[in-house]
Design an enzyme around this catalytic site. Structure first.
Site, mmCIF file in Angstrom:
data_model
loop_
_atom_site.group_PDB
_atom_site.id
_atom_site.type_symbol
_atom_site.label_atom_id
_atom_site.label_comp_id
_atom_site.label_asym_id
_atom_site.label_seq_id
_atom_site.Cartn_x
_atom_site.Cartn_y
_atom_site.Cartn_z
ATOM 1 C CE LYS A 11 20.179 -30.743 -53.434
ATOM 2 N NZ LYS A 11 19.316 -30.293 -54.088
ATOM 3 N N PRO A 100 30.719 -29.602 -57.847
ATOM 4 C CG PRO A 100 29.561 -29.549 -60.176
ATOM 5 C CD PRO A 100 30.472 -30.796 -58.645
ATOM 6 N N GLY A 102 27.224 -24.350 -55.979
ATOM 7 C CA GLY A 102 26.090 -23.421 -56.974
ATOM 8 C C GLY A 102 25.422 -24.562 -57.792
ATOM 9 N N GLY A 104 23.205 -26.995 -57.413
ATOM 10 C CA GLY A 104 21.863 -27.557 -57.397
ATOM 11 C C GLY A 104 22.161 -28.702 -57.013
ATOM 12 N N GLY A 106 23.397 -29.625 -53.929
ATOM 13 C CA GLY A 106 24.096 -29.753 -52.435
ATOM 14 C C GLY A 106 25.482 -29.787 -52.146
ATOM 15 N N GLY A 108 27.397 -27.642 -50.659
ATOM 16 C CA GLY A 108 27.436 -27.607 -48.917
ATOM 17 C C GLY A 108 27.307 -27.505 -47.619
ATOM 18 C CB SER A 109 23.292 -29.346 -47.752
ATOM 19 O OG SER A 109 22.682 -27.569 -48.119
ATOM 20 C CB SER A 110 27.014 -32.611 -48.691
ATOM 21 O OG SER A 110 27.154 -34.274 -48.376
ATOM 22 C CG ASP A 142 19.661 -28.765 -49.990
ATOM 23 O OD1 ASP A 142 17.887 -28.996 -50.352
ATOM 24 O OD2 ASP A 142 19.714 -28.745 -51.230
HETATM 25 C C1 LIG Z 1 16.720 -26.259 -54.387
HETATM 26 C C2 LIG Z 1 17.129 -26.791 -52.944
HETATM 27 O O1 LIG Z 1 18.733 -27.582 -52.781
HETATM 28 C C3 LIG Z 1 16.021 -28.551 -53.339
HETATM 29 O O2 LIG Z 1 17.221 -29.560 -52.475
HETATM 30 C C4 LIG Z 1 16.798 -26.447 -51.397
HETATM 31 O O3 LIG Z 1 15.645 -26.686 -51.588
HETATM 32 C C5 LIG Z 1 17.849 -25.662 -51.206
HETATM 33 O O4 LIG Z 1 18.511 -26.042 -50.023
HETATM 34 P P1 LIG Z 1 19.668 -25.093 -49.494
HETATM 35 O O5 LIG Z 1 20.158 -24.370 -50.708
HETATM 36 O O6 LIG Z 1 20.104 -25.317 -48.143
HETATM 37 O O7 LIG Z 1 18.927 -23.142 -49.423
HETATM 38 P P2 LIG Z 1 19.132 -22.260 -48.257
HETATM 39 O O8 LIG Z 1 20.566 -22.157 -48.130
HETATM 40 O O9 LIG Z 1 18.015 -22.945 -47.110
HETATM 41 O O10 LIG Z 1 18.640 -20.840 -48.547
HETATM 42 C C6 LIG Z 1 18.507 -20.650 -49.733
HETATM 43 C C7 LIG Z 1 17.848 -19.752 -49.872
HETATM 44 O O11 LIG Z 1 16.803 -20.321 -50.446
HETATM 45 C C8 LIG Z 1 15.901 -19.195 -50.210
HETATM 46 N N1 LIG Z 1 14.687 -21.011 -49.725
HETATM 47 C C9 LIG Z 1 15.436 -21.941 -49.956
HETATM 48 C C10 LIG Z 1 14.607 -23.243 -48.927
HETATM 49 C C11 LIG Z 1 12.971 -22.957 -49.368
HETATM 50 N N2 LIG Z 1 12.307 -24.246 -49.137
HETATM 51 N N3 LIG Z 1 12.694 -21.973 -49.630
HETATM 52 C C12 LIG Z 1 13.378 -20.697 -49.719
HETATM 53 O O12 LIG Z 1 12.798 -19.564 -50.384
HETATM 54 C C13 LIG Z 1 15.579 -18.593 -49.599
HETATM 55 O O13 LIG Z 1 15.430 -17.413 -50.085
HETATM 56 C C14 LIG Z 1 17.074 -19.138 -48.567
HETATM 57 O O14 LIG Z 1 16.882 -17.772 -48.009
HETATM 58 N N1 LIG Z 2 31.805 -26.107 -47.777
HETATM 59 C C1 LIG Z 2 30.785 -25.574 -49.336
HETATM 60 N N2 LIG Z 2 30.863 -25.713 -50.267
HETATM 61 C C2 LIG Z 2 30.098 -25.893 -51.281
HETATM 62 N N3 LIG Z 2 30.062 -24.097 -51.399
HETATM 63 C C3 LIG Z 2 30.003 -23.777 -50.060
HETATM 64 C C4 LIG Z 2 30.871 -24.409 -48.497
HETATM 65 N N4 LIG Z 2 30.593 -23.607 -48.046
HETATM 66 C C5 LIG Z 2 30.144 -22.413 -48.585
HETATM 67 N N5 LIG Z 2 29.904 -22.297 -49.753
HETATM 68 C C6 LIG Z 2 28.883 -21.376 -50.446
HETATM 69 O O1 LIG Z 2 27.373 -21.787 -50.697
HETATM 70 C C7 LIG Z 2 27.070 -22.200 -52.127
HETATM 71 C C8 LIG Z 2 26.448 -22.561 -52.005
HETATM 72 O O2 LIG Z 2 27.216 -23.956 -52.153
HETATM 73 P P1 LIG Z 2 26.497 -25.971 -52.886
HETATM 74 O O3 LIG Z 2 27.775 -25.835 -53.555
HETATM 75 O O4 LIG Z 2 25.918 -25.804 -51.404
HETATM 76 O O5 LIG Z 2 24.869 -24.690 -53.276
HETATM 77 P P2 LIG Z 2 24.127 -25.822 -54.518
HETATM 78 O O6 LIG Z 2 24.397 -27.176 -55.053
HETATM 79 O O7 LIG Z 2 23.565 -25.107 -55.517
HETATM 80 O O8 LIG Z 2 22.774 -26.165 -53.581
HETATM 81 P P3 LIG Z 2 21.810 -26.228 -53.649
HETATM 82 O O9 LIG Z 2 20.984 -27.591 -54.581
HETATM 83 O O10 LIG Z 2 21.310 -26.715 -51.924
HETATM 84 O O11 LIG Z 2 20.988 -25.094 -53.683
HETATM 85 C C9 LIG Z 2 28.458 -21.347 -52.709
HETATM 86 O O12 LIG Z 2 28.629 -20.329 -53.923
HETATM 87 C C10 LIG Z 2 29.117 -21.393 -51.768
HETATM 88 O O13 LIG Z 2 29.799 -20.053 -51.686
#
Ligand SMILES: C[C@](O)(CO)[C@H](O)COP(=O)(O)OP(=O)(O)OC[C@H]1O[C@@H](n2ccc(N)nc2=O)[C@H](O)[C@@H]1O
Ligand SMILES: Nc1ncnc2c1ncn2[C@@H]1O[C@H](COP(=O)(O)OP(=O)(O)OP(=O)(O)O)[C@@H](O)[C@H]1O
Length: 289
Positions: A11, A100, A102, A104, A106, A108-110, A142
């Site tokens: 996303k 990739p 970390g 942004g 999503g 892992g969430s997906s 997410d």
């Molecule tokens: C930045 C976004 O990716 C936007 O789509 C999301 O809001 C983050 O979603 P996400 O990666 O699923 O994050 P989570 O794993 O739920 O949260 C990671 C950490 O970010 C902070 N967190 C996250 C989402 C939110 N609405 N408020 C927060 O303060 C919290 O400290 C939490 O411990």
């Molecule tokens: N299946 C997975 N895919 C990716 N990362 C994972 C997974 N399971 C656990 N993780 C951990 O979650 C962390 C964040 O992953 P992700 O790639 O979803 O972050 P992101 O894209 O920054 O997400 P967001 O935009 O929701 O903050 C990674 O550093 C990784 O160690």
């Protein structure tokens, strides 16, 4: 062994306003989530032995910490709490990562959402989508969006209150400077602006605005200021793209997106990719309409 392949899309956030902070430390947001055509692959095979096995690219975390594994266990636990026998509910999940981490985007969430939806089906649990979204929210803010299977949605709360949007497909240049941004560190930073006034436009008006111009001047990503401060490399990407086309960071970074609004901007971005620093990654994607 019969394994079926499922695509797990990334996303972007067209904008992200931080409207407040809850007592539990989580932040309330207003954002528009948008699925894009960049996907991980999950190969999933149901086993009748009650065991969850994970293989493939585990993203540097222990298999039981991986969001795909945690999602499968959360679903087993929910079924157990509903009085359903879970001894036989097992699965082998093989992860092929393309998104990739970390970044942004999503990823892992997906992956967690894909596991919830697929295992709900192959384990014949028949939980409805809102139930799966509630389970998903315990795994990440997410996850409910990805469970919803909306291609785009306006989200409030911490991301769990969703309204579907129909947005036209566009090309976007995503650039990632190969740094990992810690979402928690961004949200807990003292300099984060946390008082964005809620939008007053109707959903229809918002959809019309975004279809006209996806990066509206009246919208922003409130996380940019903090991510740019803690990761100057992300700011460097933003500064490189901004003069060429409308540009914004996705989620908490590190990915920066440029969305050309005409052929000249498209061409300028294409030319830029020829001189893009070799340690930065770029990719043209389309949002899923
Ligand atoms: C930045 C976004 O990716 C936007 O789509 C999301 O809001 C983050 O979603 P996400 O990666 O699923 O994050 P989570 O794993 O739920 O949260 C990671 C950490 O970010 C902070 N967190 C996250 C989402 C939110 N609405 N408020 C927060 O303060 C919290 O400290 C939490 O411990
Ligand atoms: N299946 C997975 N895919 C990716 N990362 C994972 C997974 N399971 C656990 N993780 C951990 O979650 C962390 C964040 O992953 P992700 O790639 O979803 O972050 P992101 O894209 O920054 O997400 P967001 O935009 O929701 O903050 C990674 O550093 C990784 O160690």
């Amino acid at each position: 062994m019969n394994r079926t392949t499922y695509l797990s899309p990334a996303k972007i956030n067209w904008f992200l306003h931080v409207t407040g902070r809850r007592a539990d430390g989580y932040h309330t947001l207003e954002t528009v989530f948008q699925c894009i055509d960049w996907c991980d692959e999950l190969h999933i095979h149901a086993d009748a032995n009650g065991v969850i096995r994970l293989s493939g690219n585990l993203c540097g975390v222990a298999d039981t910490d991986n969001l795909a594994h945690r999602a499968a266990r959360a679903l087993q636990q929910h079924a157990h709490a509903q009085g359903i026998a879970t001894d036989h509910l097992g699965a082998h999940i093989h992860l092929v990562k393309h998104i990739p981490t970390g970044a942004g985007l999503g990823g892992g969430s997906s992956n967690a959402a894909t596991v919830l939806r697929v295992l709900n089906e192959v384990w014949n649990l028949h939980f409805d989508n809102p139930t799966l979204q509630t389970i998903g929210l315990t795994l990440g803010a997410d996850v409910p969006f990805f469970v919803s299977q909306y291609s785009a949605a306006f989200a409030r709360g911490v991301g769990e209150t969703l309204q579907a949007l129909n947005l036209v497909s566009r090309e976007l240049l995503l650039v990632n400077p190969n740094v990992h941004v810690n979402t928690r560190a961004v949200f807990t930073h003292p300099s984060l602006p946390r008082q964005h006034a809620p939008l007053s436009d109707s959903l229809d008006a918002l959809q019309t605005q975004l279809n006209h111009l996806p990066f509206q001047n009246s919208h922003s990503n409130d996380l940019e200021v903090v991510t740019f401060a803690v990761s100057p490399e992300v700011k460097a990407v933003y500064d490189a793209l901004k003069p060429l086309a409308p540009t914004r960071m996705s989620g908490s970074g590190a990915t920066v997106m440029a969305c050309p609004s005409n052929e000249a901007e498209h061409q300028a971005l294409n030319e830029w990719t020829q001189r893009c620093p070799t340690h930065w990654q770029f990719r043209w994607v389309k949002n899923i309409a």
